[in-house]
Design a protein around this motif. Structure first.
Motif: not given
Length: 475
Positions: A456-468
């Motif tokens: 699951n760790p794709v950039e769009a997923w990370a955007q939900q939790y602060g990005g970077r």
């Protein structure tokens, strides 16, 4: 209307979704509360209907308050009402404009060359705090006609924060559109030139967030209605009334069992309605409406304890491939949030953002969503029949699904753990890049590697939790 009543007679219980205004004749158990709501609304032209998730706020407004207004129960205002009903969503002012422009709200058979009517109205709304008042004045309604703006699920102003842009979700701030929207409502109720009334429904656990808006806490303090739990007699009426309207019979033993089973459930009304919906469907399919609805039919669908879980599991079992099941898991993880709020809240997400988060295509995502949007389920919104476009916001229809579907509870807990781990690593990465922290060592390093190797760790997923995302992956 014949088509609507034919559908209602098929199953008089809506399930998880709220009652609509066309189902007033099926709405029982809240009659005593409507008078209080009318009096409060009349005093200040404002009413905040506050309650816990599953308390029946939307249904109470749809089938209690609004029909009472049309019947003339607000004596000083008459019985001529126009109702503009909306949800804030990602664009509260745009959605208000759409609600005002529906036929027979402010305008009838409006014809004009040039920009669409809702664009003209939206422009006027955005021009000043008195935009709503100006639009109503320009509509030139009859002198005895009132307008009530119903803002359902007002908490979306917080839940959809920043959703229109990057896809990030935050409850810490509200955007400029939300502030302007609230100002439009407050200015409308503070003037007396135009007969404008405002009703909003909101989950009680978002009440504190209203302090972010100047003037809104004072308005709510003066005009709120806290939805009480149903008494035993009211629960009994909510069960027996629709059955009688549909010209069927229900065993008194089952009625007593349902009243008892619903009494201590935090999702009292939603799970009761869902269990009744499933029980009726089972009785109708197996018995062709012969005899009374009995305890055996209720037990067959899992009772209040398991009916929702079993129903959701049947939907999940319709996904035939591992690909679709994987998309389903990523979608529901994205639509629930226990990482930023331990109580668990819905996280509405745009269709195009879901495509990126689930790392899939629009065709595959639509196929999976449709399984949970079927009219017999309505687990996801928007409902079946609405076209899914890039900006369409996908949302779970009711929080009770998050608590009643055991598979989803496991998913959301796993998602919260994954998000918390990512945020820890992201902080470490940011500190390392500023030479304020060292590289990771075991066991933190192994935990981070395990997270990185998940699907699951794709950039769009990370955007939900602060990005970077980029610097965190590199770190």
């Amino acid at each position: 209307m014949n088509g609507q009543h034919a559908e209602i007679n098929t199953n008089p219980f809506p399930g998880l979704r709220p009652f609509t205004e066309f189902e007033t004749h099926l709405f029982f158990g809240r009659e005593r509360q409507v008078d209080t709501m009318i009096d409060t609304l009349e005093d200040g032209r404002f009413l905040a209907v506050i309650g816990t998730s599953g308390s029946g706020k939307s249904s109470l407004v749809n089938c209690g308050l609004v029909p009472a207004l049309h019947r003339g129960l607000m004596a000083g205002a008459g019985n001529s009402w126009r109702v503009a009903k909306m949800r804030p969503g990602v664009d509260p002012i745009g959605n208000l404009a759409e609600a005002l422009c529906r036929d027979r709200v402010l305008f009838e058979d409006f014809k004009q060359s040039g920009p669409p009517l809702h664009r003209i109205v939206e422009t006027n709304l955005r021009m000043s705090k008195l935009g709503l008042v100006d639009v109503v004045e320009q509509a030139r309604l009859d002198s005895n006609t009132n307008l009530v703006v119903v803002v359902d699920q007002f908490e979306e102003l917080f839940r959809y924060s920043n959703l229109s842009g990057t896809g990030k979700h935050s409850r810490s701030d509200v955007n400029a559109d939300a502030i302007a929207f609230v100002n439009l409502l407050l200015q409308a109720i503070s003037q007396t030139d135009q007969p404008i009334y405002v009703v909003l429904t909101m989950r009680s656990d978002f009440l504190g967030d209203c302090a972010k808006f100047h003037g809104l806490p004072e308005a709510i303090n003066a005009s709120q209605f806290l939805v009480p739990r149903l008494t035993r007699d009211e629960r009994r009426a909510a069960i027996v009334g629709p059955v009688q309207v549909a010209e069927a019979k229900i065993d008194p033993v089952l009625v007593t069992r349902l009243v008892n089973d619903a009494s201590d459930n935090p999702d009292q009304l939603s799970v009761l309605q869902h269990a009744l919906n499933r029980t009726w469907a089972y009785w109708q399919n197996r018995c062709a409406k012969a005899g009374s609805i009995g305890l055996e039919h209720y037990k067959a669908v899992g009772t209040i304890a398991d009916a929702l879980n079993d129903h959701a599991e049947r939907a999940f079992s319709e996904l035939e491939t591992e690909l679709d099941k994987g998309i389903c898991e990523r979608v529901f993880k994205a639509l629930t949030d226990k990482a930023t709020d331990s109580r668990g809240i819905r996280r509405p997400t745009r269709f195009d953002h879901l495509i990126a988060i689930a790392d899939t295509t629009d065709t595959d995502l639509t196929r999976v969503l449709q399984v949970f949007r079927k009219p017999s389920r309505s687990f996801l919104m928007p409902p079946d029949g609405d076209v899914l476009e890039d900006k369409t916001v996908i949302d779970i229809s009711h929080e009770s699904l998050m608590r009643g579907w055991r598979r989803l509870k496991q998913w959301s807990e796993a998602e919260a753990h994954s998000a918390q781990l990512y945020q820890r690593v992201a902080v470490s990465a940011a500190l390392y890049n500023k030479s304020e922290a060292a590289l990771l060592r075991d066991p933190d390093l192994q935990l981070a590697v395990n997270w990185r190797d998940q699907p699951n760790p794709v950039e769009a997923w990370a955007q939900q939790y602060g990005g970077r995302y980029g610097e965190t992956r590199a770190f």
